[in-house]
Design a protein around this motif. Structure first.
Motif, PDB file in Angstrom:
ATOM      1  N   ARG A  23       0.862  -1.178   0.000  1.00 30.42           N
ATOM      2  CA  ARG A  23       0.000   0.000   0.000  1.00 30.42           C
ATOM      3  C   ARG A  23       0.902   1.232   0.000  1.00 30.42           C
ATOM      4  N   SER A  24       0.614   2.215  -0.849  1.00 32.00           N
ATOM      5  CA  SER A  24       1.477   3.396  -0.955  1.00 32.00           C
ATOM      6  C   SER A  24       0.713   4.648  -0.582  1.00 32.00           C
ATOM      7  N   MET A  25       1.399   5.537   0.157  1.00 35.52           N
ATOM      8  CA  MET A  25       0.815   6.851   0.413  1.00 35.52           C
ATOM      9  C   MET A  25       1.857   7.904   0.080  1.00 35.52           C
ATOM     10  N   ILE A  26       1.428   9.013  -0.457  1.00 37.33           N
ATOM     11  CA  ILE A  26       2.364  10.090  -0.797  1.00 37.33           C
ATOM     12  C   ILE A  26       1.939  11.362  -0.072  1.00 37.33           C
ATOM     13  N   GLU A  27       2.934  11.976   0.616  1.00 40.35           N
ATOM     14  CA  GLU A  27       2.662  13.280   1.245  1.00 40.35           C
ATOM     15  C   GLU A  27       3.725  14.257   0.784  1.00 40.35           C
ATOM     16  N   SER A  28       3.465  15.540   0.942  1.00 40.04           N
ATOM     17  CA  SER A  28       4.473  16.546   0.611  1.00 40.04           C
ATOM     18  C   SER A  28       4.913  17.265   1.867  1.00 40.04           C
ATOM     19  N   GLU A  29       6.226  17.577   1.912  1.00 37.01           N
ATOM     20  CA  GLU A  29       6.778  18.335   3.031  1.00 37.01           C
ATOM     21  C   GLU A  29       7.639  19.414   2.381  1.00 37.01           C
ATOM     22  N   GLY A  30       7.057  20.562   2.093  1.00 37.52           N
ATOM     23  CA  GLY A  30       7.761  21.580   1.309  1.00 37.52           C
ATOM     24  C   GLY A  30       8.009  21.035  -0.083  1.00 37.52           C
ATOM     25  N   GLU A  31       9.269  21.106  -0.509  1.00 43.10           N
ATOM     26  CA  GLU A  31       9.655  20.610  -1.840  1.00 43.10           C
ATOM     27  C   GLU A  31       9.683  19.083  -1.886  1.00 43.10           C
ATOM     28  N   THR A  32       9.930  18.486  -0.728  1.00 40.74           N
ATOM     29  CA  THR A  32      10.155  17.039  -0.658  1.00 40.74           C
ATOM     30  C   THR A  32       8.837  16.279  -0.658  1.00 40.74           C
ATOM     31  N   ARG A  33       8.859  15.169  -1.391  1.00 38.19           N
ATOM     32  CA  ARG A  33       7.703  14.278  -1.308  1.00 38.19           C
ATOM     33  C   ARG A  33       8.118  13.035  -0.530  1.00 38.19           C
ATOM     34  N   ILE A  34       7.192  12.516   0.222  1.00 40.05           N
ATOM     35  CA  ILE A  34       7.489  11.343   1.041  1.00 40.05           C
ATOM     36  C   ILE A  34       6.564  10.206   0.604  1.00 40.05           C
ATOM     37  N   TRP A  35       7.187   9.098   0.212  1.00 41.47           N
ATOM     38  CA  TRP A  35       6.421   7.897  -0.135  1.00 41.47           C
ATOM     39  C   TRP A  35       6.439   6.958   1.067  1.00 41.47           C
ATOM     40  N   THR A  36       5.281   6.596   1.548  1.00 47.95           N
ATOM     41  CA  THR A  36       5.206   5.636   2.641  1.00 47.95           C
ATOM     42  C   THR A  36       4.716   4.313   2.061  1.00 47.95           C
ATOM     43  N   LYS A  37       5.466   3.265   2.358  1.00 54.03           N
ATOM     44  CA  LYS A  37       5.132   1.938   1.829  1.00 54.03           C
ATOM     45  C   LYS A  37       4.744   1.034   2.992  1.00 54.03           C
ATOM     46  N   VAL A  38       3.582   0.447   2.905  1.00 59.40           N
ATOM     47  CA  VAL A  38       3.095  -0.427   3.981  1.00 59.40           C
ATOM     48  C   VAL A  38       2.824  -1.808   3.409  1.00 59.40           C
ATOM     49  N   PHE A  39       3.393  -2.834   4.071  1.00 63.94           N
ATOM     50  CA  PHE A  39       3.107  -4.206   3.643  1.00 63.94           C
ATOM     51  C   PHE A  39       3.259  -5.145   4.826  1.00 63.94           C
ATOM     52  N   TYR A  40       2.912  -6.401   4.618  1.00 70.11           N
ATOM     53  CA  TYR A  40       2.855  -7.356   5.722  1.00 70.11           C
ATOM     54  C   TYR A  40       3.795  -8.524   5.471  1.00 70.11           C
ATOM     55  N   LEU A  41       4.627  -8.816   6.477  1.00 77.05           N
ATOM     56  CA  LEU A  41       5.600  -9.897   6.307  1.00 77.05           C
ATOM     57  C   LEU A  41       5.681 -10.764   7.556  1.00 77.05           C
ATOM     58  N   GLN A  42       6.026 -12.012   7.336  1.00 74.17           N
ATOM     59  CA  GLN A  42       6.354 -12.914   8.440  1.00 74.17           C
ATOM     60  C   GLN A  42       7.765 -12.559   8.912  1.00 74.17           C
ATOM     61  N   PRO A  43       8.115 -12.889  10.168  1.00 76.28           N
ATOM     62  CA  PRO A  43       9.493 -12.644  10.614  1.00 76.28           C
ATOM     63  C   PRO A  43      10.491 -13.319   9.677  1.00 76.28           C
ATOM     64  N   GLY A  44      11.591 -12.643   9.411  1.00 79.13           N
ATOM     65  CA  GLY A  44      12.610 -13.199   8.514  1.00 79.13           C
ATOM     66  C   GLY A  44      13.460 -12.073   7.960  1.00 79.13           C
TER      67      GLY A  44
END
Ligand SMILES: Nc1ncnc2c1ncn2[C@@H]1O[C@H](COP(=O)(O)OP(=O)(O)OP(=O)(O)O)[C@@H](O)[C@H]1O
Ligand SMILES: [Mg+2]
Length: 364
Positions: A307-328
């Protein structure tokens, strides 16, 4: 009906050998198999004992016309013992030029529709692709739920890994449906240390995506192709026959996961095991247009299952990546506007066999 495309843009890695001999091995197990030869070189056609020059009609007739105009059955020929063939011919190479003026999406759907319109007779359709990713390969990918990528275990094999990952990414992006990708080590010479090392590296990198079966170097495979027969019929006790028989068993035993796009996200998460962890990572950039993440956890297919979310912080854009994993421990890279590189904010990384750098992610 399982439709499997055999793809790799690298030439001579064993695509045709795998198509023909996996088909032969599946047929020897009692399956009804259709080989679709999408390569204008017509090597699969020849390797099944069919002379392309002697065929009145071939796949060109099907693919040159709008979908549904002609039935694929009209060009299919028998290739003995449960095997059928939709033959190729050098004229297929003219298809791209012929259709160049007609740029629309349905051009890549023609094979897919032709296969859907077949009566429900075949258990497997194996598609041999040319060594490039053009209109023909896209037709194959569109028609397939599964892809086998033969990977040559010889000296230069690992150089292709990056290209391979790009192909896999391309598939998912452009085709718009879920494709299950597996890597098949081919042309393996266990007597050389290099090949053993390469196989180890490839298994480490691709983990479950890599078949357990390995196709060894075996001259009988070359002879069988020249004799126009799958090795299961030409030399059933040769190593090549054993290797493809083992691959057939593995393919039969591991159908692709059922695509369930109808399950709402909440339900999907609730059904995942308690050991699953939510992973959140961020990428910051002022220039990037598109940022995706690919790793061994999603089959190196950018943003698959993420799942991806994009936010802006001034000039910079921030991509947040969310996913689900087993330990490893997992390996990943960012794909920023088509360029693959390691996470600049993560000091944990390892070199890949191809001399690139993968970031490491440890889930506890
Ligand atoms: N396991 C093997 N042992 C020995 N020879 C092999 C093996 N696999 C393939 N070959 C031989 O290597 C050559 C290339 O294999 P093949 O034609 O299957 O590759 P390909 O990926 O289809 O090539 P292209 O990209 O040109 O279509 C052929 O001469 C084939 O007979
Ligand atoms: Mg080939």
């Amino acid at each position: 009906m399982r439709v499997i495309a055999i793809v790799n843009q690298k030439g001579g890695c064993g695509k045709t050998t795998t198509t023909v001999n996996l088909a032969g091995a599946l047929a020897a197990d009692g399956a009804r198999v259709l080989v679709v030869d999408l390569d204008p070189q017509a090597h699969a056609t020849l390797a099944l004992g069919v002379d392309p020059e002697e065929q009145d009609e071939n796949l060109y007739e099907i693919l040159a016309e709008p979908a549904g105009t002609r039935s694929l059955e009209e060009v299919i020929v028998g290739a003995g013992d449960g095997l059928d063939l939709a033959p190729s011919s050098i004229v297929l190479s003219a298809l791209e030029q012929k259709l160049a003026g007609e740029r629309h999406d349905s051009l890549t759907e023609r094979l897919s529709i032709a296969l859907e319109n077949l009566p429900p007779y075949y258990d497997y359709v194996l598609i041999d692709c040319p060594p490039n990713v053009g209109l023909l390969t896209f037709n194959a990918l569109r028609a397939s739920r599964e892809v086998i990528i033969p990977l040559e275990m010889s000296f230069f094999a690992v150089d292709g890994v990056q290209k391979l990952l790009e192909t896999v990414a391309l598939l998912n992006d452009r085709i718009g449906h879920d494709i299950s990708v597996r890597i098949l080590p081919t042309l393996y010479d266990g007597r050389t240390r290099y090949a053993r090392q390469t196989l180890g590296d490839v298994r480490e990198l691709f983990k479950d995506l890599c078949f357990d079966s390995v196709i060894r170097l075996n001259v009988k495979l070359r002879e069988a192709a020249r004799a126009g027969k799958p090795i299961s019929r030409y030399a059933p006790s040769a190593n090549g026959a054993r290797d493809y028989a083992a691959l057939a068993i593995e393919v039969e035993a591991t159908p692709p996961p059922v695509e369930r796009t109808d399950i709402p996200r909440e339900e999907k998460e609730a059904t995942s095991s308690d050991a699953t962890r939510e992973v959140v990572i961020r990428y910051r950039d002022a220039q990037a247009g598109e940022v995706r993440i690919a790793g061994d956890f999603n089959g190196w297919i950018p943003d698959k299952g993420v799942r991806s979310m994009i936010e802006s912080e001034g000039e910079t854009r921030i991509w947040t990546k969310v996913f689900y994993l087993q330990p490893g421990t997992y390996q990943y890279r960012y794909v920023v506007d088509g360029e693959w590189f390691r996470d600049p904010d993560n000091n944990e990384w390892i070199p890949t066999p191809a001399g690139q750098e993968n970031s490491l992610l440890v889930v506890r």
